[in-house]
Design an enzyme around this catalytic site. Structure first.
Site, short mmCIF file in Angstrom:
data_model
loop_
_atom_site.label_atom_id
_atom_site.label_comp_id
_atom_site.label_asym_id
_atom_site.label_seq_id
_atom_site.Cartn_x
_atom_site.Cartn_y
_atom_site.Cartn_z
N HIS A 1 -12.11 -3.85 -39.09
CA HIS A 1 -11.35 -5.33 -38.39
C HIS A 1 -11.90 -6.37 -38.62
CE1 HIS A 1 -9.93 -6.51 -34.03
NE2 HIS A 1 -10.95 -7.29 -33.80
N ASP B 1 -9.59 0.50 -38.68
CA ASP B 1 -10.57 -0.26 -37.13
C ASP B 1 -9.48 0.54 -35.72
OD1 ASP B 1 -9.86 -1.98 -35.33
OD2 ASP B 1 -8.15 -3.24 -35.37
N SER C 1 -6.43 -10.20 -33.10
CA SER C 1 -7.76 -9.53 -32.47
C SER C 1 -7.29 -9.92 -30.77
CB SER C 1 -8.46 -9.75 -32.19
OG SER C 1 -10.36 -8.60 -31.72
#
Length: 312
Positions: free
Chosen positions: A282, A252, A152
């Site tokens: 995610h 995601d 991320s």
């Protein structure tokens, strides 16, 4: 996705938070959940200190139960540059070391909003540069054994650190593993060029609003958000970067921008492997070891590292 399943995931997986007001609560909750896990017995803490006038960066070193590789993974955690730390990611990094069979160095970079851009990036860059310059510190035989990895926001930091090392004519790692990274600044469903923002940005694990809040906390100056050191997809030069494994999550909102970044790397002549974990949300790298998404991701990581045609 089955509409009922989407509704269930939306109910349980995406509590609606105001990150501008609640980020400290999220930090405490993350640490509390991590503390439930069995404390690691193969981890030690270390600080990088080059100069007494420079902020030292804490690093937690994880060793695997069984060493299968001489590599060292320099890992940058996720959390939108605002949450997450080496404590909350200790369970994930313990799993990472065991499943990859090598040392993992988890970097406790400074967080926004207390320390906005580029503070966290500077910390990640300094740690990566030190380990690349002195790989023997963590038992790596040579710089080629150093791997950058992040998830991320941490994937964003890994990509940007590699670009910065290249641009400054410093040692560039041979490999990087990017897990569902943030690669650009615009997550407004009305203006984003990516379909995944519109398909998955409202009712699943991570929302458009949360990403926007994170970016505004990390980079308060809106004129800086299109800087390639914030949005690496906006870079002009994608050449001479590490061999890359890009892993995205099918459900995601960041899926398409991660894959677009991989396409840019490939077009510039870099060696790229892209894998989409189709039914994953995610943040799946922090799930328990029995998770199907987690197992699939580590199968891809293992294949990427073991491929004899891509040895460093």
């Amino acid at each position: 996705m089955n509409p009922l399943m989407r509704a269930v995931l939306g109910w349980f997986a995406a509590p609606r938070l105001n990150m501008r007001e609640d980020y400290e609560k999220v930090r405490r909750a993350q640490r509390g959940l991590a503390a439930i896990a069995v404390p690691p017995t193969r981890a030690r803490d270390w600080e990088t200190v080059e100069d007494e006038n420079i902020f030292p960066v804490p690093v937690r070193i994880f060793r695997p139960k069984e060493t299968r590789r001489n590599d060292v993974v320099v890992f940058f955690h996720g959390g939108g540059w605002v949450t997450g730390d080496i404590d909350s990611y200790t369970p994930a990094c313990t799993t990472m070391a065991d499943l990859m069979g090598c040392v993992v160095a988890s970097v406790d970079y400074r967080l926004a909003p207390e320390h906005p851009f580029p503070a966290g990036l500077e910390d990640c860059y300094r740690v990566a540069r030190k380990i690349l310059d002195q790989p023997e510190l963590l038992d790596a035989q040579r710089p080629e054994n150093v791997i950058l990895m992040g998830d991320s926001a941490g994937g964003n930091l890994a990509a940007v650190v590699a670009m910065r090392l290249r641009d400054r004519d410093e040692t560039v790692p041979s490999r990087q593993i990017l897990l569902y990274p943030v690669t650009q600044w615009d997550h407004d469903p009305q203006t984003s060029p990516f379909d995944s923002v519109r398909e998955h940005g409202e009712d699943l694990r991570l929302t458009n609003t949360e990403v926007q809040d994170y970016l505004e906390l990390y980079v308060p100056d809106s004129t800086q958000r299109q800087d390639p050191e914030v949005s690496p997809l906006a870079a002009e030069n994608f050449s001479d970067l590490p061999r890359t494994l890009m892993i995205t999550a099918g459900l995601d909102l960041l899926r398409d921008e991660g894959e677009a970044f991989a396409s840019k790397l490939a077009e510039a002549g870099n060696d790229i492997v892209v894998h989409r974990v189709e039914r994953a949300l995610h943040g799946f790298i922090t799930l328990p070891r029995f998770s199907r998404s987690l197992r699939e991701a580590y199968e891809q990581i293992d294949a990427f590292l073991e491929d004899p045609t891509r040895a460093p």
